[in-house]
Write a protein that holds these residues in place. Sequence first.
Motif, PDB file in Angstrom:
ATOM      1  N   LEU A  66      27.216  -5.201 -10.784  1.00 24.88           N
ATOM      2  CA  LEU A  66      28.450  -5.980 -10.820  1.00 24.88           C
ATOM      3  C   LEU A  66      28.101  -7.302 -11.462  1.00 24.88           C
ATOM      4  CD1 LEU A  66      31.437  -6.264 -10.089  1.00 24.88           C
ATOM      5  CD2 LEU A  66      30.730  -7.241  -7.892  1.00 24.88           C
ATOM      6  N   ALA A  67      28.597  -7.522 -12.671  1.00 25.87           N
ATOM      7  CA  ALA A  67      28.256  -8.725 -13.431  1.00 25.87           C
ATOM      8  C   ALA A  67      29.104  -9.920 -13.024  1.00 25.87           C
ATOM      9  CB  ALA A  67      28.427  -8.467 -14.921  1.00 25.87           C
ATOM     10  N   ALA A  68      30.403  -9.685 -12.802  1.00 28.77           N
ATOM     11  CA  ALA A  68      31.319 -10.790 -12.547  1.00 28.77           C
ATOM     12  C   ALA A  68      32.572 -10.278 -11.854  1.00 28.77           C
ATOM     13  CB  ALA A  68      31.692 -11.494 -13.846  1.00 28.77           C
ATOM     14  N   VAL A  69      33.248 -11.212 -11.179  1.00 26.20           N
ATOM     15  CA  VAL A  69      34.546 -10.903 -10.575  1.00 26.20           C
ATOM     16  C   VAL A  69      35.559 -11.929 -11.078  1.00 26.20           C
ATOM     17  CG1 VAL A  69      33.632  -9.773  -8.530  1.00 26.20           C
ATOM     18  CG2 VAL A  69      33.980 -12.249  -8.487  1.00 26.20           C
ATOM     19  N   GLY A  70      36.743 -11.466 -11.421  1.00 25.64           N
ATOM     20  CA  GLY A  70      37.806 -12.348 -11.872  1.00 25.64           C
ATOM     21  C   GLY A  70      38.650 -12.809 -10.697  1.00 25.64           C
ATOM     22  N   THR A  71      39.256 -13.969 -10.842  1.00 32.34           N
ATOM     23  CA  THR A  71      40.084 -14.529  -9.763  1.00 32.34           C
ATOM     24  C   THR A  71      41.565 -14.587 -10.124  1.00 32.34           C
ATOM     25  OG1 THR A  71      39.781 -16.807 -10.568  1.00 32.34           O
ATOM     26  CG2 THR A  71      38.147 -15.958  -8.985  1.00 32.34           C
ATOM     27  N   GLY A  72      41.934 -14.076 -11.290  1.00 32.88           N
ATOM     28  CA  GLY A  72      43.280 -14.249 -11.819  1.00 32.88           C
ATOM     29  C   GLY A  72      44.402 -13.731 -10.948  1.00 32.88           C
TER      30      GLY A  72
END
Length: 272
Positions: A66-72
Amino acid sequence: MIKSCVTIALVPQIKTGPWIYWENLETSITKAAQLGFEGIELFTASADAIDPATLTTLLEQSGLKLAAVGTGAGKVIQGFTLTDPDPAIRQQATTFIADMIAFGAQFQALAIIGSMQGNIVAGVEREQAMEWLAEGLNFLGEAAVAREVPLIYEPLNRYETNLLNSLSDGAEFLNSLKTRNVKLLADLFHMNIEESSLTESIRQNESSIGHIHFADSNRRPVGLGHTAVAEIAKTLQEINYNGYVSAEALPWPNPDEAAQQTIKAFHKFFKN
């Protein structure tokens, strides 16, 4: 080493957005692994939308990170931003992002602040809005320190925010913060609109860049627009960028073909 990454969105309200895979997490992870991607960037409705144990199992089975998580989703679903004139909403935005930082950090993944930065709205002075943004990022940057991960801030193009649009403006602002734990996201699509030279902007702000969004000029997968990706790839290699290039691109003409085009482009520009 520069690593490949593909986006997976699990939020129905953003169905028209620039994410490659949709809806089914297990199927999407399996397809990404089969194509040879090294990581995924995940967009969920909230920090508790996915069971961490389930995600751990899927990642271990696939060999992906898991490289990144978005918060949008905090803005799209809840209407939260860090620059809302209402202090209660700013606090809710901060809490939402802090929870996403904690979720991602379980996997050593970055959390990205893009649309949740908000806008300068009518009746609010720019200086005031920037103070609110700084307050939020200072708090969240240190929250990320406690979780031993950087926080990522994304300059968006002028049609999406009136706060900070270029990498240089973003870097200058981040350097003014008390926290030193916030890095820039260099999104090639936004940069194509705002930067006079993508390669020069990357070179000038290399120390501030912590993540790359890999999309062409029309936000389709790389290779389907007019961005000079070969020059950008060479620049990233020359500055020794060693993070992920993540396909935040439209699933055109469909998710499977978009993913195939992306990994083909990644190998062409970064593995030749």
